[in-house]
Design a protein around this motif. Structure first.
Motif, PDB file in Angstrom:
ATOM      1  N   GLN A 105     -29.629   3.935  -2.634  1.00  0.00           N
ATOM      2  CA  GLN A 105     -28.696   2.800  -2.661  1.00  0.00           C
ATOM      3  C   GLN A 105     -27.859   2.804  -3.938  1.00  0.00           C
ATOM      4  O   GLN A 105     -26.639   2.591  -3.888  1.00  0.00           O
ATOM      5  N   GLU A 106     -28.485   3.062  -5.065  1.00  0.00           N
ATOM      6  CA  GLU A 106     -27.730   3.099  -6.318  1.00  0.00           C
ATOM      7  C   GLU A 106     -26.676   4.192  -6.280  1.00  0.00           C
ATOM      8  O   GLU A 106     -25.530   3.985  -6.705  1.00  0.00           O
ATOM      9  N   SER A 107     -27.047   5.375  -5.782  1.00  0.00           N
ATOM     10  CA  SER A 107     -26.115   6.498  -5.731  1.00  0.00           C
ATOM     11  C   SER A 107     -24.960   6.221  -4.777  1.00  0.00           C
ATOM     12  O   SER A 107     -23.784   6.433  -5.104  1.00  0.00           O
ATOM     13  N   GLU A 108     -25.298   5.731  -3.553  1.00  0.00           N
ATOM     14  CA  GLU A 108     -24.245   5.514  -2.560  1.00  0.00           C
ATOM     15  C   GLU A 108     -23.346   4.347  -2.953  1.00  0.00           C
ATOM     16  O   GLU A 108     -22.132   4.388  -2.704  1.00  0.00           O
ATOM     17  N   VAL A 109     -23.893   3.321  -3.576  1.00  0.00           N
ATOM     18  CA  VAL A 109     -23.073   2.201  -4.024  1.00  0.00           C
ATOM     19  C   VAL A 109     -22.140   2.646  -5.145  1.00  0.00           C
ATOM     20  O   VAL A 109     -20.974   2.223  -5.203  1.00  0.00           O
ATOM     21  N   ALA A 110     -22.627   3.524  -6.026  1.00  0.00           N
ATOM     22  CA  ALA A 110     -21.752   4.031  -7.092  1.00  0.00           C
ATOM     23  C   ALA A 110     -20.562   4.794  -6.502  1.00  0.00           C
ATOM     24  O   ALA A 110     -19.414   4.622  -6.939  1.00  0.00           O
ATOM     25  N   GLN A 111     -20.819   5.626  -5.489  1.00  0.00           N
ATOM     26  CA  GLN A 111     -19.731   6.350  -4.827  1.00  0.00           C
ATOM     27  C   GLN A 111     -18.779   5.383  -4.125  1.00  0.00           C
ATOM     28  O   GLN A 111     -17.554   5.534  -4.202  1.00  0.00           O
ATOM     29  N   LEU A 112     -19.361   4.407  -3.424  1.00  0.00           N
ATOM     30  CA  LEU A 112     -18.535   3.439  -2.711  1.00  0.00           C
ATOM     31  C   LEU A 112     -17.669   2.642  -3.672  1.00  0.00           C
ATOM     32  O   LEU A 112     -16.485   2.383  -3.403  1.00  0.00           O
ATOM     33  N   VAL A 348     -28.688  15.734   4.360  1.00  0.00           N
ATOM     34  CA  VAL A 348     -28.418  16.432   5.615  1.00  0.00           C
ATOM     35  C   VAL A 348     -26.949  16.369   5.994  1.00  0.00           C
ATOM     36  O   VAL A 348     -26.419  17.272   6.661  1.00  0.00           O
ATOM     37  N   ARG A 349     -26.238  15.343   5.556  1.00  0.00           N
ATOM     38  CA  ARG A 349     -24.847  15.189   5.965  1.00  0.00           C
ATOM     39  C   ARG A 349     -23.963  16.308   5.430  1.00  0.00           C
ATOM     40  O   ARG A 349     -23.074  16.801   6.128  1.00  0.00           O
ATOM     41  N   LYS A 350     -24.192  16.735   4.193  1.00  0.00           N
ATOM     42  CA  LYS A 350     -23.345  17.810   3.667  1.00  0.00           C
ATOM     43  C   LYS A 350     -23.651  19.135   4.367  1.00  0.00           C
ATOM     44  O   LYS A 350     -22.757  19.967   4.550  1.00  0.00           O
ATOM     45  N   HIS A 351     -24.906  19.323   4.774  1.00  0.00           N
ATOM     46  CA  HIS A 351     -25.234  20.539   5.520  1.00  0.00           C
ATOM     47  C   HIS A 351     -24.606  20.508   6.915  1.00  0.00           C
ATOM     48  O   HIS A 351     -24.163  21.548   7.425  1.00  0.00           O
ATOM     49  N   ARG A 386     -17.093  12.374  12.770  1.00  0.00           N
ATOM     50  CA  ARG A 386     -16.634  12.033  11.426  1.00  0.00           C
ATOM     51  C   ARG A 386     -17.842  11.925  10.509  1.00  0.00           C
ATOM     52  O   ARG A 386     -18.802  11.214  10.811  1.00  0.00           O
ATOM     53  N   ILE A 387     -17.788  12.663   9.400  1.00  0.00           N
ATOM     54  CA  ILE A 387     -18.878  12.642   8.416  1.00  0.00           C
ATOM     55  C   ILE A 387     -18.272  12.373   7.053  1.00  0.00           C
ATOM     56  O   ILE A 387     -17.448  13.155   6.573  1.00  0.00           O
ATOM     57  N   GLN A 388     -18.651  11.257   6.455  1.00  0.00           N
ATOM     58  CA  GLN A 388     -18.148  10.864   5.139  1.00  0.00           C
ATOM     59  C   GLN A 388     -16.621  10.895   5.095  1.00  0.00           C
ATOM     60  O   GLN A 388     -16.015  11.348   4.142  1.00  0.00           O
TER      61      GLN A 388
END
Length: 531
Positions: A105-112, A348-351, A386-388
């Motif tokens: 959550q911390e990582s994804e919120v920082a990106q968002l 897994v999404r980047k793969h 659609r991915i990211q």
């Protein structure tokens, strides 16, 4: 005061299980799970609880999966200070799973927030942090299977093996009321039985009220032993090898990953599949593997099938992001196992972005895929996803192997429920509409009266009086029933954008493309609200 049972999650869907049991002397939560699936459903994780956490006396936790435990740190942050009763295996897994959820959550919120800043939008906060998760662990209180424990005044709980994952339990609850005692049995998630590392699901008979999971209420699976399961996995791996590319296995970090790793290594030792480097690209799965190595001993078989799961010549543990990024350079035959199991988060999404467009690659799905998840969309045969924020063409082989499920199938659910011989109401939870309806019909055919089977909606309450139940006023549910179990507008928007791109690409010339865009723009203007 009658006993009141309210369903705050996994009602009409398979994630976010949370039930609130109000007795004359105490208020308990059974599980406090995080919602997964569509963005509309996941948005519930950010809102306020539909109850006051300060009024909860204790939490009774069936198992560690995030859709059952994932909002415990949020509950603590909101004021809950009571004990969280769980088995030792569940406690050990939660210690790593909740911290991992906080990290994500911390990582994804920082990106968002970086994207929001560019778009001029307000920043958002994570639901909780890894530090919050670590703080929550002080509330855990260990229980032993089959030993009754007083969890609140007038309330006794007994944990029974659920056969689902390490530490999983069904919870029997006895409540003293002025009218006399009444009992509840919460199945939690039930395993299929017959596995070589965990005891079969068990439970008491003659309970008053049964709360039964319904994940596979509409599905039957072949009854297979571990050797047959491994043979079916070998068939898929050999076909992937013949296709000429790598295998990507989206896998749930806890239990599914460890079971697959043990089988893959066994198949290589037996020379039933080609040797390959296996990259476990999930810090959570790596930590969970250590818990399975320590606590995976099965009293029934007398062995721990996970004892050999350590980094070595074949098995590579990738803990750091840069190690994961280096897989971009790989070609040829290898196996990657990464979370999340529904393809909606994690590495897994980047793969998938890297491999989906390659015809030689294979994506092997081995777990349940909830409505609205990328895994469910891939299973449905989508040719573009659609991915990211990026459009990706799907050329890879998409395969599913439904023999590793940690859930009982429809026949198993009915058999387990019949063995419990419930005398009162049966509440069907943790299932999508098709599964709920099918299991309701199967229970009816097995002799359970229709008026004794309830399928709660989100935030619906039931009053328990004299061994019966009656639905209380629904109040204001946080989502309408259809929004809980169907693709949301985010899914539909992504699908529409993909279809628009496909129409533009297949148009004969630029003039045709301009006409398509002009018609789309005209429709948008027609739908625009009047100024």
């Amino acid at each position: 005061m009658p006993v009141k049972l309210t369903f705050h999650g996994a009602a009409g869907c398979v994630t976010g299980f949370c039930a609130r049991l109000e007795t004359p002397q105490a208020t308990l939560l059974i599980d406090c799970g995080m919602f997964q699936g569509s963005k509309t459903l996941k948005q519930l994780n950010y809102g306020a609880f539909p109850f006051d956490p300060k009024e909860i006396h204790a939490v009774l936790l069936t198992h560690a999966h995030i859709d059952h435990s994932g909002l415990l740190p949020k509950l603590m942050k909101a004021g809950f200070e009571g004990p969280i009763h769980a088995t030792a295996g569940t406690r050990d897994l939660c210690a790593i799973m909740l911290a991992d959820a906080g990290d994500i959550q911390e990582s994804e919120v920082a990106q968002l927030n970086r994207r929001n800043e560019r778009r001029g939008r307000d920043p958002v906060e994570p639901i909780y942090t890894a530090r919050d998760a670590h703080e929550t662990m002080r509330l855990f209180s260990k229980v032993k299977l089959y030993e009754p424990v007083e969890v609140a005044p007038g309330v006794t709980a007994t944990y029974w093996s659920a056969g689902h994952i390490l530490g999983s339990a069904s919870i029997e609850i006895h409540v003293e009321t002025p009218e006399g005692p009444t009992s509840f049995l919460f199945s939690g998630d039930l395993g299929p039985g017959g596995r070589d590392y965990i005891e079969d699901p068990d439970g008491p008979s003659g309970v008053d009220h049964l709360i039964l999971e319904s994940t596979y209420g509409d599905r039957e699976r072949l009854a297979i032993d571990p050797a047959t399961r491994r043979a079916m996995l070998a068939e898929e791996i050999n076909a992937a090898h013949e296709a000429g590319g790598p295998v990507l296995m989206p896998a749930f970090a806890v239990e599914r990953t460890q079971e697959l790793l043990a089988d893959l290594l066994q198949l290589m030792d037996d020379r039933q599949i080609p040797e390959a480097d296996i990259f476990l690209d999930s810090p959570l799965a790596i930590e969970a593997t250590e818990v399975f190595r320590e606590r995976g001993y099965n009293r029934s078989s007398g062995v721990n099938p996970f004892a050999g799961l350590h980094a070595g010549q074949r098995l590579k543990f990738l803990k750091e992001p840069w190690e994961s990024d280096q897989l971009e350079r790989l070609s040829g035959w290898h196996i990657i196992m990464a979370a999340s199991g529904m393809c909606d988060a994690g590495r897994v999404r980047k793969h998938l972005k890297r491999l989906l467009w390659r015809r030689q690659a294979t994506v092997l799905i081995t777990g349940y895929q909830a409505v609205g998840t990328l895994g469910r969309i891939l299973q449905g045969g989508a040719r573009r996803v659609r991915i990211q924020g990026d459009d990706v063409q799907v050329r890879a082989r998409i395969r599913s192997l439904d023999v590793y499920s940690g859930h009982a199938d429809a026949t198993g659910l009915v058999a387990w429920a019949q063995a419990r011989a419930p005398a009162g109401q049966v509440f069907l939870a943790h299932g999508e509409p098709e599964g709920l309806a099918a299991l309701r019909g199967r229970l009816g055919a097995a002799g359970v009266a229709a008026d004794r089977i309830a399928t709660p909606e989100l935030d619906e309450s039931y009053l328990i009086t004299d061994g019966a139940s009656a639905a209380a006023p629904l109040g204001a549910p946080r989502l309408r029933p259809q929004a809980v179990s169907t693709p949301d507008w985010h899914n539909l928007r992504s699908q529409l954008l993909l279809e628009l791109d496909q129409r533009l690409e297949s148009a004969g010339d630029d003039a045709a493309r301009e006409r398509i865009l002009a018609r789309a723009r005209a429709l948008l203007e027609e739908l625009a609200p009047a100024a």
